[in-house]
Design a protein around this motif. Structure first.
Motif, short mmCIF file in Angstrom:
data_model
loop_
_atom_site.label_atom_id
_atom_site.label_comp_id
_atom_site.label_asym_id
_atom_site.label_seq_id
_atom_site.Cartn_x
_atom_site.Cartn_y
_atom_site.Cartn_z
N UNK A 31 0.83 -1.20 0.00
CA UNK A 31 0.00 0.00 0.00
C UNK A 31 0.87 1.26 0.00
N UNK A 32 0.42 2.25 -0.71
CA UNK A 32 1.13 3.54 -0.75
C UNK A 32 0.34 4.64 -0.04
N UNK A 33 -0.77 4.24 0.62
CA UNK A 33 -1.60 5.18 1.38
C UNK A 33 -2.35 4.39 2.43
N UNK A 66 -3.73 1.84 9.27
CA UNK A 66 -4.91 1.02 9.01
C UNK A 66 -6.04 1.62 9.84
N UNK A 67 -7.01 2.21 9.16
CA UNK A 67 -8.08 2.95 9.82
C UNK A 67 -9.33 2.08 9.90
N UNK A 68 -9.83 1.87 11.12
CA UNK A 68 -11.04 1.08 11.33
C UNK A 68 -12.23 2.01 11.44
N UNK A 90 -7.73 -2.72 -2.97
CA UNK A 90 -7.13 -3.17 -1.73
C UNK A 90 -7.08 -2.13 -0.62
N UNK A 91 -7.58 -0.93 -0.89
CA UNK A 91 -7.53 0.12 0.12
C UNK A 91 -8.79 0.22 0.96
N UNK A 92 -9.82 -0.55 0.61
CA UNK A 92 -11.04 -0.62 1.42
C UNK A 92 -11.40 -2.08 1.61
#
Length: 329
Positions: A31-33, A66-68, A90-92
Motif C-alpha cells: 500500500x502507498x496510502x 490502518x483505519x477502522x 485493496x484500500x477498502x
C-alpha cells in the motif's frame, strides 16, 4: 514484416499485456496510502475487536495507517454495501460475521449487495461463540429450565429474548435452539450486543444469546447467569459454561467466524498477499493471546477455504431460516 505492420503488432501486444501487467504489478506497489477497514457492526462487537487488533499488526508491516471505521446496520448490509461500491484496489476492506454471506441472502427480501458476486472473500479472521445468558431474577440456571418456562409461558404471554440485531449470530443461535426445543419466544433486536446486554442486565429482557466477550465479564461478576454457549465445544474463555449440545440437544452447533473481504475485482495477487499478511499476523503469540482472551479463535484460512465455508454455511442457515419462516425487509 514491414516496419509499419510491425509497429502495429507491437502496439497491440502492449495493449493486450497492459491489464495483466498492471494487475500483477499492483501488489508490489501496495500500500502507498492508508488502508481502511469497514466493520459492519458497532464498536465492541467481535469483528470490531479483531479488526483493531489485527489492524495494528498490519499497519506495522505495511508501514501505512490502518483505519477502522464502523458502519453498522441491517445485519451487516450497510457495511457490505459501502465496501462493494469501493474501488477494487485493496484500500477498502470489510470485516463482519460470516452470517452476512450465509444468512442475509436468505432472510432479507431485498439487499443492496449480492455477497457472492459483489465481494470476494479474503480470509476468516477468527471463530467466535454466542453465550446464552439470563438476568439472575429470571430464575433460570440451565437450558432445560428456560425451555420448560418458555413452554409454560406459551400458554399465556410468551417470554422474550434479546440479540444484537435481526439476522445476526445471536438471533440465529436462539432460533436454532427454539426449533430444536420446540419453543417460541419473542425476539427483541438491538443495534449491537452491547445495548442488548444493558437491557438484560437491567431486567427489561430476561435473556439473550449474545457475544461471549461482551457478556462474560458480567457473568463473572454475578450480574448475569450463563446457561450455555452456542458452539460445538466449550469456549476457552468460559470453560465452566456447557454447550447447548451438552444441555440436552446433541449435535447443536451454531458456530460463527469474523471474515475479511474485498470488493469484487480486486486483483487475485493482491487478495493473496493480504491473506498471507493477515495469516502471518495471526501467528503472533501476543496477538493470539489477546484474541483468545476475547473468545476469538484465530484462523487465517485461504480465500478458497473461506468461500467453501460460506457455501456450506449458506446451505445450513438457509434450512434454519426456512424452518422458522424468518424474513426481513
Amino acid at each position: 514484416m514491414t516496419r509499419r505492420p510491425l509497429l502495429h503488432a507491437l502496439a497491440a501486444g502492449l495493449v493486450l499485456a497492459a491489464p495483466f501487467s498492471t494487475a500483477w504489478a499492483q501488489p508490489s506497489d501496495w500500500p502507498s496510502k492508508p488502508v481502511r477497514i469497514i466493520v459492519a457492526f458497532p464498536p465492541g462487537a467481535p469483528g470490531d475487536v479483531v479488526a483493531r487488533l489485527v489492524g495494528e499488526k498490519l499497519a506495522a508491516k505495511w508501514k501505512q495507517p490502518v483505519v477502522v471505521e464502523n458502519r453498522p446496520g441491517a445485519g451487516g448490509n450497510i457495511g457490505m454495501d459501502a465496501v462493494a461500491k469501493s474501488a477494487p484496489d485493496g484500500y477498502t476492506l470489510l470485516v463482519g460475521p460470516d452470517t452476512m454471506y450465509t444468512v442475509n441472502p436468505h432472510i432479507y427480501r431485498s439487499m443492496p449487495v449480492k455477497p457472492d458476486t459483489d465481494l470476494v472473500p479474503v480470509t476468516h479472521l477468527a471463530a467466535f461463540t454466542q453465550m446464552l445468558v439470563c438476568h439472575p431474577g429470571a430464575g433460570f440456571s440451565s437450558v432445560p429450565e428456560l425451555v420448560k418456562a418458555a413452554k409454560e409461558a406459551a400458554k399465556g404471554q410468551a417470554l422474550s429474548y434479546a440479540s444484537g440485531g435481526a439476522g445476526v449470530p445471536g438471533h440465529l443461535a436462539f432460533e436454532m435452539l427454539s426449533d430444536a426445543a420446540g419453543i417460541r419466544m419473542t425476539h427483541i433486536p438491538y443495534r449491537g450486543p452491547s445495548p442488548a446486554t444493558q437491557d438484560v442486565l437491567g431486567g427489561q429482557v430476561p435473556c439473550g444469546f449474545l457475544a461471549t466477550p461482551v457478556v462474560y465479564p458480567h457473568v463473572r461478576s454475578g450480574k448475569l447467569k450463563a446457561l450455555a454457549v452456542s458452539s460445538a465445544t466449550r469456549s476457552p474463555l468460559a470453560k465452566e459454561v456447557p454447550t447447548v449440545a451438552e444441555s440436552g440437544y446433541p449435535g447443536f452447533d451454531a458456530s460463527f467466524a469474523e471474515t475479511l473481504a474485498a470488493p469484487r475485482g480486486t486483483p487475485a495477487a493482491l487478495v493473496q498477499r493480504i491473506q498471507a499478511d493477515v495469516a502471518a499476523a495471526l501467528q503472533d503469540p501476543a496477538l493470539r493471546q489477546q484474541l483468545q482472551a476475547n473468545d476469538l479463535d484465530p484462523l487465517g484460512i485461504t480465500p478458497e477455504e473461506a468461500a467453501r465455508r460460506h457455501a456450506q454455511g449458506h446451505a445450513k442457515w438457509g434450512q434454519v431460516a426456512a424452518k422458522v419462516g424468518l424474513k426481513l425487509d
